[in-house]
Design a protein around this motif. Structure first.
Motif, PDB file in Angstrom:
ATOM      1  N   UNK A  65     -50.019  14.599 -17.246  1.00 61.69           N
ATOM      2  CA  UNK A  65     -48.823  15.312 -17.387  1.00 61.69           C
ATOM      3  C   UNK A  65     -48.730  16.683 -16.778  1.00 61.69           C
ATOM      4  N   UNK A 120     -47.830  16.348 -13.414  1.00 61.36           N
ATOM      5  CA  UNK A 120     -46.196  16.002 -13.556  1.00 61.36           C
ATOM      6  C   UNK A 120     -45.509  17.540 -13.394  1.00 61.36           C
ATOM      7  N   UNK A 164     -31.123  13.167 -10.658  1.00 60.59           N
ATOM      8  CA  UNK A 164     -31.876  11.957 -10.465  1.00 60.59           C
ATOM      9  C   UNK A 164     -31.039  10.879 -11.457  1.00 60.59           C
ATOM     10  N   UNK A 165     -30.442  10.036 -10.999  1.00 59.42           N
ATOM     11  CA  UNK A 165     -29.543   9.200 -12.118  1.00 59.42           C
ATOM     12  C   UNK A 165     -30.860   8.377 -12.895  1.00 59.42           C
ATOM     13  N   UNK A 166     -30.863   8.419 -14.177  1.00 62.77           N
ATOM     14  CA  UNK A 166     -31.454   7.420 -14.953  1.00 62.77           C
ATOM     15  C   UNK A 166     -31.134   5.896 -14.589  1.00 62.77           C
ATOM     16  N   UNK A 167     -31.941   4.975 -15.240  1.00 60.36           N
ATOM     17  CA  UNK A 167     -32.034   3.571 -14.774  1.00 60.36           C
ATOM     18  C   UNK A 167     -30.823   2.664 -15.709  1.00 60.36           C
ATOM     19  N   UNK A 168     -29.984   3.604 -16.573  1.00 56.29           N
ATOM     20  CA  UNK A 168     -28.988   2.632 -17.603  1.00 56.29           C
ATOM     21  C   UNK A 168     -27.582   3.138 -17.176  1.00 56.29           C
ATOM     22  N   UNK A 169     -27.430   3.620 -16.055  1.00 54.91           N
ATOM     23  CA  UNK A 169     -26.002   4.064 -15.447  1.00 54.91           C
ATOM     24  C   UNK A 169     -25.329   4.502 -16.348  1.00 54.91           C
ATOM     25  N   UNK A 170     -25.668   5.309 -17.300  1.00 51.40           N
ATOM     26  CA  UNK A 170     -24.943   6.152 -18.354  1.00 51.40           C
ATOM     27  C   UNK A 170     -24.180   7.366 -17.858  1.00 51.40           C
ATOM     28  N   UNK A 219     -45.906  19.638 -10.427  1.00 49.59           N
ATOM     29  CA  UNK A 219     -44.887  19.460  -9.245  1.00 49.59           C
ATOM     30  C   UNK A 219     -43.421  19.878  -9.780  1.00 49.59           C
TER      31      UNK A 219
END
Lengths: 193, 312
Positions: free
Chosen positions: A73, A76, A187-193, A79
């Motif tokens: 981490x 992470x 960066x869009x998340x994966x849930x399209x909220x 960066x």
């Protein structure tokens, strides 16, 4: 106390102890972020080995687990927030050399005095069959308050660090009235909220 | 009381060699099944053996100013950690070594694998490899916590973190019946730790192979073998933790465990190869908003069942 341990275990503790100190020194000698990170990880793994030699399997394994994740981490965060995001340029882990030397020496003296002056139990207490179960019962029982306080303290620190370091807040995401239907994230998340 | 471990039953050296052999065979099986599914021809099953031999004699290629120490460390660590994770997986009804924290050991080896794969991406000092390494780290943030909860759920049901105890606790009912979410999350996370199938973004074609882009010769063989061995070890672990391990009628126990492991491998490859590669930036939110609550709920259900004496 030492008489309980086999000669093999004492040797392992000594060798791994030296290794962990040497790897700890290496953190401040190497000139790359990645090498410093993994020298620190090597130091922690040696400590985990010491715990394993002392037959504290759960503590050993959980030390290796948590420290490895921590280092990953850290890479992470490196960066996300550093000026030199890839960590590719030469760097040093030594900052404020005089101040940190004073703090280091002070802590070393404190710990050394503590180790030699504490009245360690001399009578051999009965070793539990299962140190993992004993640890679990202590954490979930008599020491639960301490664990909760530490856990929440760590969590708050992580949140505070991230909040201080990031330049975006909720108004950047949801607009001045906080009423945007979809947050405006880089960066869009994966849930399209 | 802990039963006899494999090291005690066979002697340390034969047991270690046996586990290494089992790991390599599992790795070859996983790759062979994978190739057969991908190419659609049974003849492709020998391809992994052929390409391994070719990689063994291939000359190593290098890059400008690599971090050689960390690169080599990462390449060697990947298969080593895959084999070490096999140390707590029951083979022939016994694990190589047995502690009161087997499941945490397995998880720790996965976490170390996480760091090692990043090193493989970092080492060559090349942009695609580094991008792949960071993709792997980001992806790991998504599934590390759900995976931990999945492992803990199995330990919770058995009341022990020892693998052989978890297997023994499933004599009447396989854990997959009451822990389907944990089972699926465990298998999917195993695929993700091996950056394989839908989780192959760290080694995807859009970044020229990512982590694997600069690997050649023995280094590539080590990393690819490590991935395959880890997938095989995880399939064997999934069979032990959720599918009852070696329990089953008529056939001897170890054979049942082998059959279940092969079934998990076949299902994993068959499903995994039919899914598109997931973008890492799309997995983190799913991991934290969907999988973490789901696995927590799963753990809660199991905890309530434990309190009601369901597993006793």
């Amino acid at each position: 106390m030492l008489s309980d341990l086999s000669g093999w275990a004492i040797t392992a503790v000594a060798v791994l102890g030296v290794l962990s100190v040497a790897a700890g020194v290496a953190v401040f000698v190497v000139d790359s972020m990645a090498r410093a990170t993994f020298a620190l990880l090597a130091s922690f793994l040696a400590v985990a080995g010491v715990l394993l030699a002392l037959d504290l399997v759960y503590l050993a394994v959980v030390t290796a687990l948590m420290m490895t994740i921590e280092m990953a981490i850290m890479a992470v965060f490196m960066i996300m927030f550093m000026m030199n995001p890839a960590g590719l340029m030469p760097m040093t882990m030594v900052h404020n050399a005089k101040g940190s030397a004073a703090v280091g020496a002070g802590v070393f003296v404190l710990l050394a005095v503590g180790i030699w002056t504490i009245d360690w139990p001399t009578t051999n207490p009965v070793r539990p069959d299962d140190s993992t179960r004993q640890l679990g019962e202590a954490i979930m029982g008599s020491h639960m308050l301490v664990m909760l306080v530490i856990g929440i303290g760590l969590f708050t620190t992580i949140l505070a660090g991230t909040v201080l370091a990031t330049s975006r807040g909720r108004y950047d995401r949801l607009g001045p009235g906080l009423d945007a239907e979809h947050p405006d994230d880089p960066v869009p998340g994966g849930l399209r909220r | 009381m802990p039963e006899q471990t494999l090291a005690e039953a066979w002697g340390l050296v034969p047991a270690v060699l046996g586990i290494v052999a089992v790991g390599l065979v599992l790795g070859v099986v996983v790759t062979a099944v994978d190739r057969v599914v991908v190419f659609g021809a049974p003849g492709a099953a020998v391809e992994p053996i052929r390409s391994s031999a070719r990689l063994l004699v291939e000359q190593r290629r290098t890059t400008l100013a690599p971090d050689r120490l960390l690169w080599r460390t990462g390449c060697v660590a990947v298969p080593t950690l895959a084999l070490l994770s096999l140390a707590v997986v029951p083979v022939a009804g016994r694990t190589l070594w047995s502690t009161s924290a087997d499941l945490v050991w397995f998880n720790a080896m996965e976490a170390l694998l996480w760091a090692a794969v990043w090193l493989v991406g970092w080492g060559p000092n090349a942009v695609h490899a580094l991008t792949g390494g960071y993709r792997f780290l980001a992806q790991g943030l998504a599934y590390e916590l759900p995976l931990m909860f999945a492992l803990i759920t199995a330990g919770l049901g058995a009341g022990s973190l020892r693998t052989t105890d978890v297997v023994a606790a499933q004599e009447s009912l396989w854990f997959v019946v009451t822990m389907p979410v944990a089972f699926v999350v465990f298998v999917a996370s195993a695929a993700a730790f091996a950056f394989w199938g839908p989780f192959a973004a760290p080694a995807a074609a859009d970044i020229a192979g990512g982590i694997t882009s600069e690997l050649s010769g023995v280094d590539r063989l080590l990393v690819e073998a490590g991935r395959a061995v880890f997938l095989g070890a995880s399939a064997a672990m999934a069979a032990a933790l959720f599918l009852g391990g070696d329990s089953g009628p008529w056939l001897p126990g170890p054979l049942w465990h082998l059959l279940k492991t092969l079934a998990v491998v076949a299902a994993l490859v068959w499903v995994g190869r039919r899914m598109p590669v997931l973008r890492p930036d799309r997995t983190v939110e799913v991991g934290w908003m969907v999988l973490v609550p789901l696995t927590l709920l799963q753990a809660l259900v199991v905890a309530v069942l434990v309190l009601n004496g369901f597993y006793a």
